[in-house]
Design a protein around this motif. Structure first.
Motif, PDB file in Angstrom:
ATOM      1  N   ALA A 141      85.762  42.621 -16.939  1.00  0.00           N
ATOM      2  CA  ALA A 141      86.571  43.541 -17.756  1.00  0.00           C
ATOM      3  C   ALA A 141      86.335  43.285 -19.242  1.00  0.00           C
ATOM      4  O   ALA A 141      86.260  44.229 -20.042  1.00  0.00           O
ATOM      5  N   ARG A 142      86.206  42.007 -19.613  1.00  0.00           N
ATOM      6  CA  ARG A 142      85.957  41.679 -21.020  1.00  0.00           C
ATOM      7  C   ARG A 142      84.605  42.225 -21.469  1.00  0.00           C
ATOM      8  O   ARG A 142      84.474  42.777 -22.575  1.00  0.00           O
ATOM      9  N   LYS A 143      83.586  42.102 -20.621  1.00  0.00           N
ATOM     10  CA  LYS A 143      82.264  42.617 -20.971  1.00  0.00           C
ATOM     11  C   LYS A 143      82.266  44.144 -21.036  1.00  0.00           C
ATOM     12  O   LYS A 143      81.620  44.738 -21.906  1.00  0.00           O
ATOM     13  N   ARG A 148      82.768  49.384 -24.334  1.00  0.00           N
ATOM     14  CA  ARG A 148      83.646  50.498 -24.700  1.00  0.00           C
ATOM     15  C   ARG A 148      83.881  50.527 -26.206  1.00  0.00           C
ATOM     16  O   ARG A 148      83.936  51.594 -26.829  1.00  0.00           O
ATOM     17  N   ASP A 149      84.007  49.344 -26.806  1.00  0.00           N
ATOM     18  CA  ASP A 149      84.206  49.271 -28.251  1.00  0.00           C
ATOM     19  C   ASP A 149      82.975  49.786 -28.991  1.00  0.00           C
ATOM     20  O   ASP A 149      83.084  50.512 -29.983  1.00  0.00           O
ATOM     21  N   LYS A 150      81.776  49.392 -28.519  1.00  0.00           N
ATOM     22  CA  LYS A 150      80.545  49.875 -29.145  1.00  0.00           C
ATOM     23  C   LYS A 150      80.436  51.396 -29.070  1.00  0.00           C
ATOM     24  O   LYS A 150      79.905  52.040 -29.977  1.00  0.00           O
ATOM     25  N   VAL A 157      89.483  49.022 -18.902  1.00  0.00           N
ATOM     26  CA  VAL A 157      88.892  49.791 -17.803  1.00  0.00           C
ATOM     27  C   VAL A 157      89.949  50.510 -16.977  1.00  0.00           C
ATOM     28  O   VAL A 157      89.648  51.492 -16.289  1.00  0.00           O
ATOM     29  N   LEU A 158      91.199  50.052 -17.034  1.00  0.00           N
ATOM     30  CA  LEU A 158      92.255  50.731 -16.290  1.00  0.00           C
ATOM     31  C   LEU A 158      92.646  52.064 -16.914  1.00  0.00           C
ATOM     32  O   LEU A 158      93.418  52.829 -16.317  1.00  0.00           O
ATOM     33  N   LEU A 178      73.845  51.592 -22.063  1.00  0.00           N
ATOM     34  CA  LEU A 178      75.175  51.004 -22.226  1.00  0.00           C
ATOM     35  C   LEU A 178      76.161  51.573 -21.210  1.00  0.00           C
ATOM     36  O   LEU A 178      77.002  50.847 -20.666  1.00  0.00           O
ATOM     37  N   ARG A 179      76.055  52.862 -20.948  1.00  0.00           N
ATOM     38  CA  ARG A 179      76.951  53.468 -19.964  1.00  0.00           C
ATOM     39  C   ARG A 179      76.709  52.869 -18.578  1.00  0.00           C
ATOM     40  O   ARG A 179      77.658  52.578 -17.837  1.00  0.00           O
ATOM     41  N   TRP A 180      75.437  52.674 -18.227  1.00  0.00           N
ATOM     42  CA  TRP A 180      75.116  52.093 -16.914  1.00  0.00           C
ATOM     43  C   TRP A 180      75.684  50.681 -16.811  1.00  0.00           C
ATOM     44  O   TRP A 180      76.296  50.318 -15.802  1.00  0.00           O
TER      45      TRP A 180
END
Length: 207
Positions: A141-143, A148-150, A157-158, A178-180
């Motif tokens: 989740a942290r990764k 998401r921030d970039k 993710v929730l 990045l999306r993948w």
């Protein structure tokens, strides 16, 4: 400077580096506090309130730490002792500064000292980094949140999938990569949460 203080000393294996106040020699260098004769009081705070302070005075080849501590609500005890310094050359020129851990029998070359009753390296306190205490789902989740921030998406993710809009100026290939990666991390995070808390994921949270 460092995180919240605990005042605990030599409690092995349970704590992380965030549980102790810390002094980073790189920060001291940037602030000019390694120049001989410089003395300065450093404070730690939490929620806008000061939780601790220490005076650091620089001398040739060492710094003097001067502060008070108490253990488990006992009487305040003064501490004043030297921490010796070392340097190593950098590959691109210049030199890097290090503390020599002052704990008895240690002397490791380290960039950060953590305190309790004394300031020592994380090996002496047997401190883990916070990421080492993470469950696999939390780490994923942290990764995912970093990505998401970039991409300028709302964190967490929730919160479910975004409309997948590409940030302005980002190459399509970079966005697709990045999306993948985000989707893979999000899948692992949500699966970890579901296993940890014993629930099935709704379809809208499946990537």
């Amino acid at each position: 400077m460092g995180g919240s203080g605990s005042g605990r000393h030599w409690q092995f294996g349970a704590d992380t580096t965030d549980d102790y106040r810390s002094i980073d020699i790189r920060w001291l260098k940037r602030e000019g506090l390694l120049e001989s004769g410089v003395s300065r009081s450093i404070t730690w705070s939490r929620g806008g309130e000061v939780t601790g302070s220490i005076n650091v005075r620089s001398e040739p080849g060492r710094v003097i730490l001067d502060y008070r501590h108490r253990d488990r609500g006992g009487e305040w005890q003064p501490e004043r002792y030297p921490v010796y310094l070392d340097t190593t050359p950098c590959h691109i020129g210049g030199e890097r500064h290090w503390f020599l851990c002052p704990a008895r029998g240690c002397g490791r070359r380290v960039a950060i000292l953590y305190g309790g009753a004394i300031f020592a390296c994380r090996h002496c306190y047997r401190l883990a980094y916070p990421s080492q205490r993470e469950k696999p789902g939390d780490r994923a989740a942290r990764k995912a949140d970093r990505i998401r921030d970039k991409l300028g998406w709302e964190g967490g993710v929730l919160n479910g999938p975004e409309p997948w809009n590409k940030p302005k100026g980002m190459h399509q290939a970079t966005f697709d990569r990045l999306r993948w990666k985000h989707d893979r991390f999000a899948d692992r995070a949500l699966a970890g949460f579901a296993e940890q808390f014993g629930f099935d994921l709704p379809d809208e949270y499946r990537f």
